[in-house]
Design a protein around this motif. Structure first.
Motif, PDB file in Angstrom:
ATOM      1  N   TYR A 110       0.832  -1.199   0.000  1.00 37.19           N
ATOM      2  CA  TYR A 110       0.000   0.000   0.000  1.00 37.19           C
ATOM      3  C   TYR A 110       0.873   1.257   0.000  1.00 37.19           C
ATOM      4  O   TYR A 110       0.593   2.216  -0.722  1.00 37.19           O
ATOM      5  CB  TYR A 110      -0.949  -0.015   1.201  1.00 37.19           C
ATOM      6  CG  TYR A 110      -2.130  -0.937   1.023  1.00 37.19           C
ATOM      7  CD1 TYR A 110      -3.398  -0.437   0.790  1.00 37.19           C
ATOM      8  CD2 TYR A 110      -1.972  -2.317   1.069  1.00 37.19           C
ATOM      9  CE1 TYR A 110      -4.489  -1.280   0.617  1.00 37.19           C
ATOM     10  CE2 TYR A 110      -3.047  -3.178   0.895  1.00 37.19           C
ATOM     11  CZ  TYR A 110      -4.302  -2.656   0.668  1.00 37.19           C
ATOM     12  OH  TYR A 110      -5.368  -3.511   0.482  1.00 37.19           O
ATOM     13  N   ALA A 111       1.925   1.237   0.837  1.00 38.92           N
ATOM     14  CA  ALA A 111       2.838   2.381   0.848  1.00 38.92           C
ATOM     15  C   ALA A 111       3.600   2.478  -0.466  1.00 38.92           C
ATOM     16  O   ALA A 111       3.852   3.572  -0.981  1.00 38.92           O
ATOM     17  CB  ALA A 111       3.813   2.246   2.023  1.00 38.92           C
ATOM     18  N   GLN A 112       3.956   1.331  -1.030  1.00 32.46           N
ATOM     19  CA  GLN A 112       4.690   1.313  -2.292  1.00 32.46           C
ATOM     20  C   GLN A 112       3.847   1.867  -3.445  1.00 32.46           C
ATOM     21  O   GLN A 112       4.376   2.508  -4.356  1.00 32.46           O
ATOM     22  CB  GLN A 112       5.122  -0.127  -2.591  1.00 32.46           C
ATOM     23  CG  GLN A 112       6.186  -0.266  -3.656  1.00 32.46           C
ATOM     24  CD  GLN A 112       6.621  -1.708  -3.824  1.00 32.46           C
ATOM     25  OE1 GLN A 112       5.826  -2.573  -4.210  1.00 32.46           O
ATOM     26  NE2 GLN A 112       7.880  -1.993  -3.510  1.00 32.46           N
ATOM     27  N   ALA A 113       2.507   1.638  -3.386  1.00 28.49           N
ATOM     28  CA  ALA A 113       1.613   2.136  -4.441  1.00 28.49           C
ATOM     29  C   ALA A 113       1.066   3.524  -4.132  1.00 28.49           C
ATOM     30  O   ALA A 113       0.234   4.033  -4.889  1.00 28.49           O
ATOM     31  CB  ALA A 113       0.462   1.159  -4.643  1.00 28.49           C
ATOM     32  N   ASN A 114       1.535   4.124  -3.011  1.00 32.27           N
ATOM     33  CA  ASN A 114       1.074   5.465  -2.610  1.00 32.27           C
ATOM     34  C   ASN A 114      -0.437   5.519  -2.429  1.00 32.27           C
ATOM     35  O   ASN A 114      -1.116   6.483  -2.842  1.00 32.27           O
ATOM     36  CB  ASN A 114       1.514   6.523  -3.628  1.00 32.27           C
ATOM     37  CG  ASN A 114       3.023   6.654  -3.720  1.00 32.27           C
ATOM     38  OD1 ASN A 114       3.722   6.617  -2.700  1.00 32.27           O
ATOM     39  ND2 ASN A 114       3.551   6.784  -4.935  1.00 32.27           N
ATOM     40  N   VAL A 115      -0.969   4.474  -1.805  1.00 35.33           N
ATOM     41  CA  VAL A 115      -2.407   4.456  -1.511  1.00 35.33           C
ATOM     42  C   VAL A 115      -2.662   5.432  -0.365  1.00 35.33           C
ATOM     43  O   VAL A 115      -1.947   5.411   0.639  1.00 35.33           O
ATOM     44  CB  VAL A 115      -2.860   3.034  -1.118  1.00 35.33           C
ATOM     45  CG1 VAL A 115      -4.353   3.027  -0.785  1.00 35.33           C
ATOM     46  CG2 VAL A 115      -2.556   2.055  -2.239  1.00 35.33           C
ATOM     47  N   PRO A 116      -3.665   6.318  -0.492  1.00 36.39           N
ATOM     48  CA  PRO A 116      -3.954   7.284   0.575  1.00 36.39           C
ATOM     49  C   PRO A 116      -4.202   6.596   1.915  1.00 36.39           C
ATOM     50  O   PRO A 116      -4.767   5.503   1.973  1.00 36.39           O
ATOM     51  CB  PRO A 116      -5.212   8.010   0.075  1.00 36.39           C
ATOM     52  CG  PRO A 116      -5.193   7.830  -1.403  1.00 36.39           C
ATOM     53  CD  PRO A 116      -4.557   6.499  -1.644  1.00 36.39           C
ATOM     54  N   LYS A 117      -3.774   7.232   2.988  1.00 32.64           N
ATOM     55  CA  LYS A 117      -3.952   6.674   4.317  1.00 32.64           C
ATOM     56  C   LYS A 117      -5.446   6.529   4.617  1.00 32.64           C
ATOM     57  O   LYS A 117      -6.236   7.413   4.340  1.00 32.64           O
ATOM     58  CB  LYS A 117      -3.301   7.585   5.358  1.00 32.64           C
ATOM     59  CG  LYS A 117      -3.228   6.953   6.737  1.00 32.64           C
ATOM     60  CD  LYS A 117      -2.459   7.835   7.690  1.00 32.64           C
ATOM     61  CE  LYS A 117      -2.367   7.172   9.061  1.00 32.64           C
ATOM     62  NZ  LYS A 117      -1.627   8.001  10.030  1.00 32.64           N
ATOM     63  N   GLY A 118      -5.835   5.396   5.188  1.00 36.27           N
ATOM     64  CA  GLY A 118      -7.242   5.129   5.475  1.00 36.27           C
ATOM     65  C   GLY A 118      -7.952   4.404   4.357  1.00 36.27           C
ATOM     66  O   GLY A 118      -9.100   3.981   4.515  1.00 36.27           O
TER      67      GLY A 118
END
Length: 342
Positions: A110-118
């Motif tokens: 998720y962090a690698q794909a820059n998914v928004p927090k939440g």
């Protein structure tokens, strides 16, 4: 012994008069009077596997109904940047942390794909970044709808066909049974493929294709029961007083055929669901981008080696549905016909 017998004296007080009220109490039936269906439901409740299956199916059907108006996200919306994200729930539950093994190391996808927090996906995403949980909800709903519509064809064609064949008998029965034998001699898959070639692939064509051959089992069972029922005294009495065959069928035959109809219906629904899943799996069923259990399994098996979760969840869903329907059908069969337990 003789001395004891001499001492034994019978007096009027040694006897107790039995009144009419006492006789009525002895002959009173303490158990409540139950109809055939009430007694069947009582026996069904004693089958724990059938009851658990019933509640599982009730929950699955409720989720399917909810998916008509609401899903966590658009099941067909594509976010290629979020493709193949692993399952994640909240801040992370074991097995749902959003991490994947890359090169022997756990990486937060998720962090690698820059998914928004939440923002997270309960069952992950597929190769186009579509929410698998939303697609699974829609897929279960569509598969159940196809199964029920195909079974409705069984009822609309199989029940009248079987009653007419069994009731008329003679040459009519012979001709109708030869028609069934001709249809059943052609493999179902061949008929379905031909129908899908003639019509545009989709929900309607699949239901019609399965309905063309799916009613044969229902018709044969109903015919066999009708041949037995038409010789019963109450049917002969109805014919004697001049009731029409239609009234006899609706008032006497169908109510007594209800147990057979219910049981066969419960077996027909999972058969239709599995057949649709098979067609979609080999690519001739529900067209993209619509989701069904078959299309989800087809998409998941392509990446099963590296992303097994994409196939596990639809496979688990169809397995639960198939097992639950069959266990409930077995329970209904035993409840409506207790002799099958022997």
């Amino acid at each position: 012994m003789s001395e004891q017998a001499d001492k034994l004296e019978l007096t009027p007080d040694s006897f107790k008069r039995v009144g009419a009220n006492d006789t009525d109490a002895q002959e009173k039936i303490s158990a409540p009077s139950l109809t055939f269906f009430q007694d069947a439901i009582r026996r069904l409740k004693q089958n724990k596997a059938a009851i658990i299956s019933f509640w599982l199916l009730a929950i699955i059907i409720l989720i399917s109904i909810v998916s008509i108006w609401w899903t966590p996200s658009d099941p067909n919306a594509q976010h290629v940047a979020y493709a193949n994200l692993p399952p994640k729930i909240g801040n992370g539950i074991p097995g749902f942390t959003g991490q994947a093994n890359v090169g022997g190391q756990l990486v937060d996808k998720y962090a690698q794909a820059n998914v928004p927090k939440g923002t997270y996906y309960i069952l992950g995403t597929d190769y186009l970044g579509r929410d698998l949980f939303s697609r699974l909800m829609k897929g279960i709903a569509l598969s159940l709808l196809i199964g029920m519509l195909a079974t409705l064809f069984d009822l609309m064609i199989g029940v009248p066909y079987g009653i007419i064949s069994g009731w008329r008998g003679g040459h009519t029965d012979t001709i109708m049974q030869r028609i069934i034998e001709i249809i059943s001699s052609i493999p179902n898959l061949v008929v379905v493929i031909l129908m899908l070639l003639l019509f545009t692939p989709g929900l309607g064509s699949i239901v019609v294709a399965m309905g063309i051959t799916g009613w044969i089992t229902m018709a044969r069972l109903i015919r066999a029961e009708t041949l037995t029922l038409k010789t019963q005294e109450y049917v002969l009495a109805a014919r004697t007083i001049g009731e029409s065959p239609f009234k006899i069928a609706t008032k006497h035959l169908i109510p007594n055929l209800s147990s057979t109809i219910i049981i066969q219906t419960m077996f027909s629904i999972p058969t239709a669901i599995f057949f649709e899943a098979f067609l979609s799996f080999i690519g001739i069923g529900i067209p993209a981008p619509n989701a069904s259990l078959g299309t989800l399994l087809s998409d998941g098996q392509k990446t099963f080696r590296f992303l097994p979760y994409q196939m596990w969840y639809p496979a688990a869903a169809i397995s639960i549905i198939m097992i639950a329907f069959n266990l409930l059908a077995d329970g209904l069969r035993d409840a409506f016909d207790p002799k099958t337990n022997n």
